[in-house]
Scaffold this motif. Sequence first.
Motif, PDB file in Angstrom:
ATOM      1  N   ALA A  40      -8.340  -0.799   0.122  1.00  0.00           N
ATOM      2  CA  ALA A  40      -7.554   0.422  -0.049  1.00  0.00           C
ATOM      3  C   ALA A  40      -6.640   0.348  -1.272  1.00  0.00           C
ATOM      4  O   ALA A  40      -6.517   1.323  -2.016  1.00  0.00           O
ATOM      5  CB  ALA A  40      -6.731   0.698   1.204  1.00  0.00           C
ATOM      6  N   VAL A  41      -6.017  -0.819  -1.497  1.00  0.00           N
ATOM      7  CA  VAL A  41      -5.102  -0.930  -2.637  1.00  0.00           C
ATOM      8  C   VAL A  41      -5.864  -0.743  -3.942  1.00  0.00           C
ATOM      9  O   VAL A  41      -5.428  -0.021  -4.849  1.00  0.00           O
ATOM     10  CB  VAL A  41      -4.378  -2.291  -2.626  1.00  0.00           C
ATOM     11  CG1 VAL A  41      -3.514  -2.436  -3.860  1.00  0.00           C
ATOM     12  CG2 VAL A  41      -3.521  -2.437  -1.388  1.00  0.00           C
ATOM     13  N   MET A  42      -7.040  -1.375  -4.018  1.00  0.00           N
ATOM     14  CA  MET A  42      -7.836  -1.238  -5.241  1.00  0.00           C
ATOM     15  C   MET A  42      -8.323   0.205  -5.407  1.00  0.00           C
ATOM     16  O   MET A  42      -8.484   0.692  -6.528  1.00  0.00           O
ATOM     17  CB  MET A  42      -9.023  -2.199  -5.209  1.00  0.00           C
ATOM     18  CG  MET A  42      -8.622  -3.640  -5.405  1.00  0.00           C
ATOM     19  SD  MET A  42      -7.720  -3.869  -6.960  1.00  0.00           S
ATOM     20  CE  MET A  42      -6.579  -5.142  -6.479  1.00  0.00           C
ATOM     21  N   ALA A  43      -8.571   0.883  -4.279  1.00  0.00           N
ATOM     22  CA  ALA A  43      -8.962   2.290  -4.357  1.00  0.00           C
ATOM     23  C   ALA A  43      -7.836   3.111  -4.985  1.00  0.00           C
ATOM     24  O   ALA A  43      -8.076   4.006  -5.799  1.00  0.00           O
ATOM     25  CB  ALA A  43      -9.315   2.829  -2.980  1.00  0.00           C
ATOM     26  N   LEU A  44      -6.590   2.761  -4.637  1.00  0.00           N
ATOM     27  CA  LEU A  44      -5.450   3.456  -5.240  1.00  0.00           C
ATOM     28  C   LEU A  44      -5.348   3.147  -6.733  1.00  0.00           C
ATOM     29  O   LEU A  44      -5.014   4.018  -7.543  1.00  0.00           O
ATOM     30  CB  LEU A  44      -4.149   3.069  -4.535  1.00  0.00           C
ATOM     31  CG  LEU A  44      -4.028   3.513  -3.074  1.00  0.00           C
ATOM     32  CD1 LEU A  44      -2.766   2.955  -2.448  1.00  0.00           C
ATOM     33  CD2 LEU A  44      -4.023   5.028  -2.981  1.00  0.00           C
TER      34      LEU A  44
ATOM     35  N   THR B 283       0.838  -1.206   0.000  1.00  0.00           N
ATOM     36  CA  THR B 283       0.000   0.000   0.000  1.00  0.00           C
ATOM     37  C   THR B 283       0.868   1.250   0.000  1.00  0.00           C
ATOM     38  O   THR B 283       0.638   2.188  -0.760  1.00  0.00           O
ATOM     39  CB  THR B 283      -0.920   0.031   1.233  1.00  0.00           C
ATOM     40  OG1 THR B 283      -1.287  -1.299   1.557  1.00  0.00           O
ATOM     41  CG2 THR B 283      -2.144   0.847   0.971  1.00  0.00           C
ATOM     42  N   ALA B 284       1.902   1.247   0.870  1.00  0.00           N
ATOM     43  CA  ALA B 284       2.793   2.402   0.938  1.00  0.00           C
ATOM     44  C   ALA B 284       3.513   2.593  -0.387  1.00  0.00           C
ATOM     45  O   ALA B 284       3.640   3.715  -0.893  1.00  0.00           O
ATOM     46  CB  ALA B 284       3.796   2.231   2.062  1.00  0.00           C
ATOM     47  N   THR B 285       3.986   1.484  -0.971  1.00  0.00           N
ATOM     48  CA  THR B 285       4.759   1.595  -2.206  1.00  0.00           C
ATOM     49  C   THR B 285       3.895   2.088  -3.357  1.00  0.00           C
ATOM     50  O   THR B 285       4.315   2.939  -4.150  1.00  0.00           O
ATOM     51  CB  THR B 285       5.343   0.231  -2.590  1.00  0.00           C
ATOM     52  OG1 THR B 285       5.934  -0.314  -1.435  1.00  0.00           O
ATOM     53  CG2 THR B 285       6.361   0.366  -3.677  1.00  0.00           C
ATOM     54  N   ILE B 286       2.672   1.542  -3.436  1.00  0.00           N
ATOM     55  CA  ILE B 286       1.806   1.960  -4.536  1.00  0.00           C
ATOM     56  C   ILE B 286       1.473   3.442  -4.394  1.00  0.00           C
ATOM     57  O   ILE B 286       1.488   4.190  -5.372  1.00  0.00           O
ATOM     58  CB  ILE B 286       0.546   1.073  -4.597  1.00  0.00           C
ATOM     59  CG1 ILE B 286       0.946  -0.333  -5.035  1.00  0.00           C
ATOM     60  CG2 ILE B 286      -0.483   1.644  -5.565  1.00  0.00           C
ATOM     61  CD1 ILE B 286      -0.146  -1.352  -4.929  1.00  0.00           C
ATOM     62  N   SER B 287       1.236   3.901  -3.148  1.00  0.00           N
ATOM     63  CA  SER B 287       0.962   5.338  -3.016  1.00  0.00           C
ATOM     64  C   SER B 287       2.193   6.153  -3.366  1.00  0.00           C
ATOM     65  O   SER B 287       2.097   7.236  -3.936  1.00  0.00           O
ATOM     66  CB  SER B 287       0.437   5.706  -1.628  1.00  0.00           C
ATOM     67  OG  SER B 287       0.729   4.771  -0.669  1.00  0.00           O
ATOM     68  N   MET B 288       3.378   5.607  -3.029  1.00  0.00           N
ATOM     69  CA  MET B 288       4.616   6.308  -3.343  1.00  0.00           C
ATOM     70  C   MET B 288       4.810   6.452  -4.847  1.00  0.00           C
ATOM     71  O   MET B 288       5.324   7.456  -5.335  1.00  0.00           O
ATOM     72  CB  MET B 288       5.769   5.464  -2.792  1.00  0.00           C
ATOM     73  CG  MET B 288       6.856   6.202  -2.115  1.00  0.00           C
ATOM     74  SD  MET B 288       7.853   4.981  -1.242  1.00  0.00           S
ATOM     75  CE  MET B 288       9.141   4.697  -2.432  1.00  0.00           C
TER      76      MET B 288
END
Lengths: 144, 501
Positions: free
Chosen positions: B323-327, B39-44
């Motif tokens: 949350a990941v799919m939301a990203l 999750t952190a990496t995808i947002s990054m």
Amino acid sequence: MQIKANRELAVGLVFLNTGLFFLYYGRGYAIGDPFNMGPGFLPFFLSWALVALGLLQLVRAWRDPSLVGIDIFRPIIVMASIAGFAYFLPWMGAIVGAGLVMLITGILHPKFKFKFWLVSYAVVIALILVFKFLLGSTIPLWTF
Amino acid sequence: MDFLTYGLASILDPTTLLFCLVGCVVGTLIGVLPGLGPTATISMLLPVTYGLGPLPSIVMLAGIYYGSMYGGSTSAILLNMPGEPASVMTCIDGNRMTRDGRAGAAIFTAGMSSFIAGVLATFLIAVFSPPLSELAFKFGPAEFCLLMVLGFVTVGVVTTGDMFKGIGMAIVGILLGTIGTDINSGVLRYTFGITDLADGIGFAVVAVGLFAFADIAKNLADKLDFKVYQGKINLWPKKEDLKRLIPSSIRGGAIGSFFGLIPGGSAAMSSFAAYAVEKKFSRHRDEIGQGAVEGVAGPESANNAASQTGFIPLLSLGIPENAVMALMLGALIINGVQPGPMVITKQPELFWGIVASMLIGNLFLVILNIPLIRLWVQMLKVPYHVLYPAIIAICCVGVYSINNNPNDVLIAAAFGLAGYYLLTLGLEAAPLMLGLILGPMFEEYFRRQMMISNGSLMPFVERPISLVLVMALTGVVVYGFYKMFRKGPINKPLDVTEKSN
């Protein structure tokens, strides 16, 4: 430094204050009616729902007085150095800024070593150049 | 047929292939490294996807997500330390196998079972997404609203374990989502005269704050540290192990696929369920917990399948389940794709490209994670305290580069601080993120429905599909109450690693 706080109470206050905040600053937006909702319709009802959840948490806090330890300084230092990066960027550029952020946040760890900092700093500079020249970022690199 | 025409074309495209490989490598890397999650990496990396185009962006981000499922098992097996939350269960039998000198067999099992489940999940996406999107054409705004509410509530229940807190966080997210210009009336809401806020708060900025910055602050407080694995790894599997891992992988893959599909389901949850099933139903159930192949194959196949089938609701309905799919939804939006049931028919090259990339990605990953495993073991030598300052610096530069605006970095820092305190209070950021991304969509659909139905709420229960959704919602709420009022502490953190020792 750590402080202890009643967990449920803290959660309640977060919800209550957020709800009241959105209610207060949203008071000027027209609510309208269900058929033709105004811009204030959704925020109004959701804020009240949040206030209600906050009040409910207060009741739960009274029934479950368990405490939670909250670290105060370290997160503030981390976020302050990030904010400092943003604020001083026009004056110092990304390369100096990134180095400073890495230094300040790195020192927070007991195992910090200058040698490691130098190596990871080199990698970060390379990545900043990727952002600047491959991904089209307009970030100022060097201002001195 | 569409698969052959569109899918193959996109796999043969070198750019897509390259981004698929990049995603898989990055995913494995962050999966291997404890303290850095998908999750952190995808947002990054969201800032990087601006302008890449929808297909390369999603192919890369998806590769990171399922790649981290492969990588996460490595540190779980070798160090008894989950590389990301979904490999917690792998620690138990995986690390036991390492202590018995069978580290290689455990790594082979994890990689192979993930691969089997990955192919299975890709197949399910290809088969089920198109009919589901056909069904979605029958959805009115009421159904979409209910689907979103169902998502908010279930994500709230499963991530925080406490329905009221989860729903509260989702509401906070929706409220934050109202900041900016109201599209119906043009009124500026909660902007306080700041022009930067007129377009709303960028979700990528919030995601970096809540997931990357807050996570680092949390790990700092928890003093994350680990030793390097020095033992030998003999990868050659025994025939016996091979025979045992296949049924477990298929079971795990099926369980994982289910958990990826349901709202609020996550890869981590699916691995818990798969482990429980293996413990009850596998042929060697009495060995589970003492280093059984099934105990690794079950959860590892499940988390990989779940990380892929999560794309079914995203691509066919336009509704993210976690949350990941939301990203991912966010990444589609910033690349100009309006998610919804039309995506599959209107942009078949996107949908089939993603499907095809998953097949290739799983192939890349099985190579990366079995024959090349020693490379990643080397990576484990990089300690977290060297890594996190660099992550912070890169995030700063990344957030700045989204809009070339330093104020975004300030907003991210503010969300990082808030996110850290929320985390310590047991308030997960996932429902907030979902609320922030889906909030504007929710408001839009809700308004439209109320206008169609003349201000009446009846369509939410009258129509057959919406009635089913209301019933599902009721079920989740009942379950949420049951979970809340059961005896025991309200917020019990998952701590399975300790039990395994």
